[in-house]
Design an enzyme around this catalytic site. Structure first.
Site, PDB file in Angstrom:
ATOM      1  N   GLY A 123      53.577   2.374 -21.310  1.00  0.00           N
ATOM      2  CA  GLY A 123      54.510   1.808 -20.345  1.00  0.00           C
ATOM      3  C   GLY A 123      54.339   0.309 -20.192  1.00  0.00           C
ATOM      4  N   GLU A 172      49.146   2.022 -24.587  1.00  0.00           N
ATOM      5  CA  GLU A 172      50.166   1.733 -25.590  1.00  0.00           C
ATOM      6  C   GLU A 172      51.237   0.917 -24.884  1.00  0.00           C
ATOM      7  OE1 GLU A 172      53.253   3.936 -28.709  1.00  0.00           O
ATOM      8  OE2 GLU A 172      52.136   5.105 -27.251  1.00  0.00           O
ATOM      9  N   CYS A 216      60.986  -0.540 -30.097  1.00  0.00           N
ATOM     10  CA  CYS A 216      60.183  -1.720 -30.424  1.00  0.00           C
ATOM     11  C   CYS A 216      60.905  -2.608 -31.428  1.00  0.00           C
ATOM     12  CB  CYS A 216      58.842  -1.283 -30.997  1.00  0.00           C
ATOM     13  SG  CYS A 216      57.811  -0.355 -29.838  1.00  0.00           S
TER      14      CYS A 216
END
Length: 347
Positions: free
Chosen positions: A286, A305, A344
């Site tokens: 997050g 992450e 991403c």
């Protein structure tokens, strides 16, 4: 028969294109509508038919039982402003004690390890195999469920489920056991040698994001289970329905119901649970702001992450090729707009 052959061609195309190109596959309305509608055996939830008039009610899973809470959160349809489509448990701090008790039942040595309950490695390999088979059957169901709570194209949602199917296939059979292989080297004298084992933490927690409602939490959850941990998992409130459906599928495939707990709650409640429990490691995906907070709350017992940036770089042999430039521009467009900008690679 024509529709069946058409779907087989689609399935083959998805498998043959691999991860990076799934977003580029086009799904038109006629194809989408040709997929048969039915209820999976583990639920009567229909992602194509729930609405403000027919919202779905979710439940917490604690110590093997699905339980309701005193209050519920109203989750609205992201595509229809204000229409409530999900009633999600709004777990309060006063309701977390059963979760604390369930986590406390798991020792530091985990549910299994190389010296204890080793038959569970094979059991989880069988669960993984069965789950891959069942998830592949229900790939349309989960793709549509993802779309209803996290708007992205059908190809993007389908690709997310396809990745999970392949992951589960990879760990079928003895591969869970192989994942936990140990290491050893000769010692300094007869009868003495160093050996390293892959050891569980025991009680752990997973906090998953909203942008990949299935792929991110499932891969993290299954890895924790394979190695003997007892996880409690919290998905983002808005997309928890997808993960709950998957856990129900795991139960159908033979996963013991007490192996994992699932909580639907707001962030501060999960923070309180982590602070009051014997959780030995937290996996968080997050924002950096929440990651900083949890790092302090857990005294560093956390794996983070955070955001990623996947640049698209053209080498000297590609920059002058118009086809390459067009493809990169096309892929950027897919990453940015076919998944609500929540990838991403969306830049």
């Amino acid at each position: 028969e024509k529709k069946k052959k058409k779907m087989n061609r689609i399935s083959f195309a998805l498998r043959s294109h691999g991860n990076c190109n799934l977003s580029g596959l086009a799904f038109n309305r006629s194809l989408h509508s040709s997929v048969p509608r039915y209820f999976p055996s583990f639920t009567d939830f229909n992602p194509d038919n729930f609405s403000g008039k027919n919202p779905i009610k979710l439940y917490n899973l604690v110590n093997g039982e699905w339980k309701s809470t005193s209050a519920y959160m109203d989750i609205v349809d992201p595509m229809k402003d204000g229409e409530i489509i999900i009633k999600s448990p709004d777990t309060s701090i006063s309701e977390i004690q059963p979760f604390l008790d369930s986590l406390a039942s798991c020792p530091r040595t985990g549910l299994h390890n190389p010296f204890k309950n080793v038959q569970r490695y094979a059991m989880l390999g069988e669960v993984s195999h069965k789950a891959a088979v069942e998830l592949e059957k229900e790939i349309h169901f989960f793709s549509r469920a993802i779309q209803r709570v996290m708007p992205k194209s059908y190809a993007q949602a389908y690709g997310e489920v396809a990745v999970v199917v392949q992951f589960l296939k990879n760990f079928g059979g003895d591969n869970v056991k192989f994942l936990s292989n140990d290491s050893g080297i000769p010692g300094d004298r007869d009868g003495q040698f160093p050996r390293g084992y892959r050891w569980p933490y025991g009680p752990v927690s997973i906090i998953a994001p909203f942008n990949f409602p299935l792929e991110i939490p499932v891969l993290q959850l299954m890895g924790a289970l394979y190695m003997g941990n007892k996880p409690i998992i919290k998905s983002h409130e808005k997309v928890g329905v997808v993960l709950e459906m998957f856990i129900r599928l795991l139960h159908q495939c033979g996963l013991p119901k007490t192996d994992v707990d699932m909580i639907h709650s707001r962030g501060p409640v999960m923070q309180s649970l982590i602070e009051k429990s014997n959780i030995r490691l937290t996996q968080f995906t997050g924002s950096s702001k929440v990651a900083e907070l949890l790092s302090k709350v857990t005294n560093g017992k956390i794996k983070i992450e955070d955001a990623g940036f996947d640049w698209k770089i053209l080498g000297p042999d590609g920059a002058d090729n118009v086809d390459n430039l067009n493809y990169v521009a096309y892929q950027c467009d897919q990453d940015a707009y076919a998944c609500s900008g929540q990838k991403c690679s969306a830049q």
